[in-house]
Design an enzyme around this catalytic site. Structure first.
Site: not given
Lengths: 127, 119
Positions: B39, B82, B77-79
């Site tokens: 994501f 996010a 999920v890309c930090i």
């Protein structure tokens, strides 16, 4: 895909910048992705098409919209060994721009040439 | 074929997450393997566990959890994306894993295809 050692795979990955640098976050987060991927010793190229060519335009001033400017970060790509920057000639001309208007050295090529390159990639990621 | 998915748009707002899910479902049915869904951009909003859509609508968050639990598809999920959007471990769906873009690079390298969904 070229294979060097048994477990050393180098893939051809092309990032395609299609949007104006501000107005959406696609170009900025796309650039962040390129900077990370550059550390993985892959064969990375970046193509600028449509409004994506504006990302490289000299003299951007983002103070008025209170957004961080990042055009100059494209200059840093060279230091990450991302040297293959292609700009679509028609996209430049349609916007009244020439290579001299851009912040970084690029190769201006035809849409057909960019299209051909895309077919030669293992991965194409659009931003 | 081994396939990675990159999803760049948020749920409900844009068809991309529905299409990505349907693509994954169809590919698995055909015998392909979906390695991971990554994501990115507003796509990280797919990973929040607080969605409460109307009962007669599809539940996009639960779809991703189902895909992960039934078919071992990793949900990454890309930090950086996010953090910008207020998503952290406290709100994450089951199976969701906050991780870096290096993992997307690995997904791109180790799979036969990386398929992107979004504008």
């Amino acid at each position: 895909m070229e294979e060097f050692d048994d477990d050393e795979i180098v893939k051809k990955i092309m990032h395609v910048m299609r949007n104006a640098p501000h107005g959406t976050i696609y170009t900025y987060e796309g650039l962040e992705m390129i900077l990370i991927m550059a550390a993985y010793d892959q064969d990375i190229s970046v193509a600028f098409v449509d409004d994506g060519v504006y990302a490289l335009k000299k003299g951007q001033d983002t103070a008025g919209i209170e957004v961080k400017g990042f055009a100059k970060t494209f200059l840093a790509l060279d230091g990450y060994d991302v040297e293959k920057l292609y700009v679509d000639q028609v996209s430049l001309e349609e916007r009244g721009l020439t290579e001299d208007d851009l912040v970084v050295d690029v190769e201006v090529i035809s849409s057909a040439e960019i299209g051909k390159m895309m077919t030669e990639q293992d991965v194409v990621i659009q931003h | 074929m081994n396939i990675g998915i990159l999803l760049k748009e948020g749920p409900y707002n844009h068809q991309a997450s529905d299409t990505a899910y349907k693509f994954a479902e169809a590919a698995i049915k055909k015998g392909h393997t979906i390695d991971a869904v990554f994501f990115y951009n507003d796509g990280v909003n797919n990973s929040t566990g607080n969605m409460e859509p109307p009962q007669d609508d599809r539940h996009i968050g639960n779809r991703w959890v189902g895909l992960c639990q039934k078919n071992n598809v990793k949900m990454m999920v890309c930090i950086a994306a996010a953090k910008r959007r207020g998503i952290n471990d406290d709100v994450l769906i089951d199976c969701g894993e906050i991780t870096g873009l290096g993992n997307l690079t690995d997904i791109a390298i180790r799979n036969d295809r990386l398929v992107t969904f979004g504008d």
